[in-house]
Design a protein around this motif. Structure first.
Motif, mmCIF file in Angstrom:
data_model
loop_
_atom_site.group_PDB
_atom_site.id
_atom_site.type_symbol
_atom_site.label_atom_id
_atom_site.label_comp_id
_atom_site.label_asym_id
_atom_site.label_seq_id
_atom_site.Cartn_x
_atom_site.Cartn_y
_atom_site.Cartn_z
ATOM 1 N N ILE A 180 0.855 -1.195 0.000
ATOM 2 C CA ILE A 180 0.000 0.000 0.000
ATOM 3 C C ILE A 180 0.885 1.236 0.000
ATOM 4 O O ILE A 180 1.622 1.483 0.953
ATOM 5 N N ASP A 181 0.807 1.973 -1.107
ATOM 6 C CA ASP A 181 1.648 3.138 -1.315
ATOM 7 C C ASP A 181 1.087 4.357 -0.584
ATOM 8 O O ASP A 181 -0.124 4.468 -0.407
ATOM 9 N N ASP A 182 1.971 5.261 -0.201
ATOM 10 C CA ASP A 182 1.577 6.526 0.437
ATOM 11 C C ASP A 182 0.662 6.291 1.626
ATOM 12 O O ASP A 182 -0.277 7.060 1.854
ATOM 13 N N PHE A 183 0.929 5.244 2.386
ATOM 14 C CA PHE A 183 0.035 4.899 3.480
ATOM 15 C C PHE A 183 -0.036 6.036 4.506
ATOM 16 O O PHE A 183 0.973 6.616 4.886
ATOM 17 N N ALA A 237 9.760 2.737 4.759
ATOM 18 C CA ALA A 237 9.715 4.197 4.892
ATOM 19 C C ALA A 237 10.282 4.806 3.625
ATOM 20 O O ALA A 237 11.391 4.457 3.206
ATOM 21 N N GLU A 238 9.517 5.690 2.977
ATOM 22 C CA GLU A 238 10.026 6.302 1.749
ATOM 23 C C GLU A 238 10.452 7.733 2.008
ATOM 24 O O GLU A 238 9.987 8.377 2.939
ATOM 25 N N GLY A 239 11.390 8.211 1.193
ATOM 26 C CA GLY A 239 11.866 9.582 1.337
ATOM 27 C C GLY A 239 12.811 9.775 2.506
ATOM 28 O O GLY A 239 12.875 10.847 3.097
HETATM 29 CA CA CA Z 1 4.992 6.236 -2.305
#
Ligand code: CA
Ligand code: C2E
Ligand code: CA
Ligand code: CA
Length: 281
Positions: A180-183, A237-239
């Motif tokens: 699930i992206d941008d959760f 964790a992205e970014g």
């Molecule tokens: Ca994302």
């Protein structure tokens, strides 16, 4: 008729005329770009906080525009979505990413490389022949489905209800992992989350960025990681851009990180050099 003429005049002002032209030009360009193969995939490593090595890559689309240079997806994906061109483009992305992953797995059999992550748009997800297309791509590229992760936003799942679950179950059946992206940015029905066949929650960059300056973001991250683990999922964790963020995420038992701290998205030739060098966090 007069009223209609008047309202038309009001609605169709100069700015809209300009933006309609730009849009039209962009749409023409997009169609041409697909034919002329002006699209390119960049790959950003996803690193395991447990082993310290590259676990996989996320494929990110770029457009090498003949006049405007290298364009990021934010500049063309929305229009591709609107016009439906995203379906064709998305198929190309999926094929390309699977073929690339298979090539890397063959070249580097001893490497820790596990997953290629591919973004799936809402329109693509709703295509009745999605499963069939994915099966075809896996067959023709020779990629084992357990090396593929599909990233879908929570909104797509929520808006498609039971049909979404049916599609997710078929993907799971194939051995494909769902992330699930941008959760945290959509309106997830937390109560139903456990009933979806999901393996990974990807914490949106908007929480990671201010995590060391705003305690509330840190709290949210901790809650998402805990939620993921309670539901038997993993967290990415992205970014992630700093050593400090990395250290905290490790403390929180977040499994994976992705971000400029380790590497920006890279063209295929640079990504393969990184695989060969096998750097450790
Ligand atoms: Ca994302
Ligand atoms: P996303 O899926 O959330 O992808 C992560 C975005 O964050 C990427 O932007 C990536 O370059 C950027 N990023 C990664 N690490 C960092 C960091 O440390 N700092 C900062 N400031 N940014 C970081 P990008 O490549 O511009 O992609 C934007 C969005 O476009 C993606 O967001 C995704 O929603 C969409 N997208 C990209 N490729 C595709 C595709 O092939 N298909 C579809 N449907 N959407 C795509
Ligand atoms: Ca993504
Ligand atoms: Ca994001």
């Amino acid at each position: 008729a007069k009223a209609l003429g008047k309202s038309r005049y009001v609605l169709f002002n100069q700015d809209m005329y300009a933006s309609a032209i730009t849009r039209l030009q962009l749409e023409v360009d997009l169609r041409r770009a697909i034919e002329h193969q002006e699209f390119q995939l960049y790959y950003q490593p996803i690193v395991s906080l447990i082993s310290g090595s590259i676990m996989g890559f996320e494929a990110l689309l770029r457009w090498q525009h003949p006049k405007r240079g290298l364009l990021a997806p934010g500049e063309f994906i929305p229009l591709a979505e609107e016009t439906g061109l995203i379906v064709e483009l998305g198929y190309w992305v999926l094929f390309q990413a699977c073929r690339q992953m298979q090539a890397w797995l063959v070249s580097y059999p001893q490497h820790s490389l596990e997953k290629m992550s591919v973004n799936l748009s809402a329109k693509q997800f709703c295509q009745p022949n999605l499963i069939e297309q994915i099966r075809d791509i896996l067959l023709s590229t020779g990629l084992n489905p357990n090396h593929l992760t599909l990233e879908i936003t929570e909104t797509v799942i929520v808006e498609n209800g039971d049909e979404a679950i049916a599609v997710l179950l078929q993907l799971q059946e194939l051995g494909i992992e769902i992330s699930i992206d941008d959760f945290g940015t959509g309106y997830s029905s937390l109560g139903r989350l456990y009933s979806f066949p999901i393996s990974v929650l990807k914490i949106d960059r908007s929480f990671i960025n201010p995590m060391t300056t705003d305690k509330r973001n840190l709290d949210i991250i901790e809650i998402i990681v805990t939620l993921a683990h309670k539901l038997g999922m993993k967290a990415v964790a992205e970014g992630v851009e700093t050593q400090q963020q990395l250290a905290i995420l490790k403390d929180l038992n977040c499994e994976f990180v992705q971000g400029y701290f380790f590497s920006k998205p890279l063209p295929s030739s640079d990504a393969v050099a990184l695989i060969a060098a096998n750097p450790q966090l």
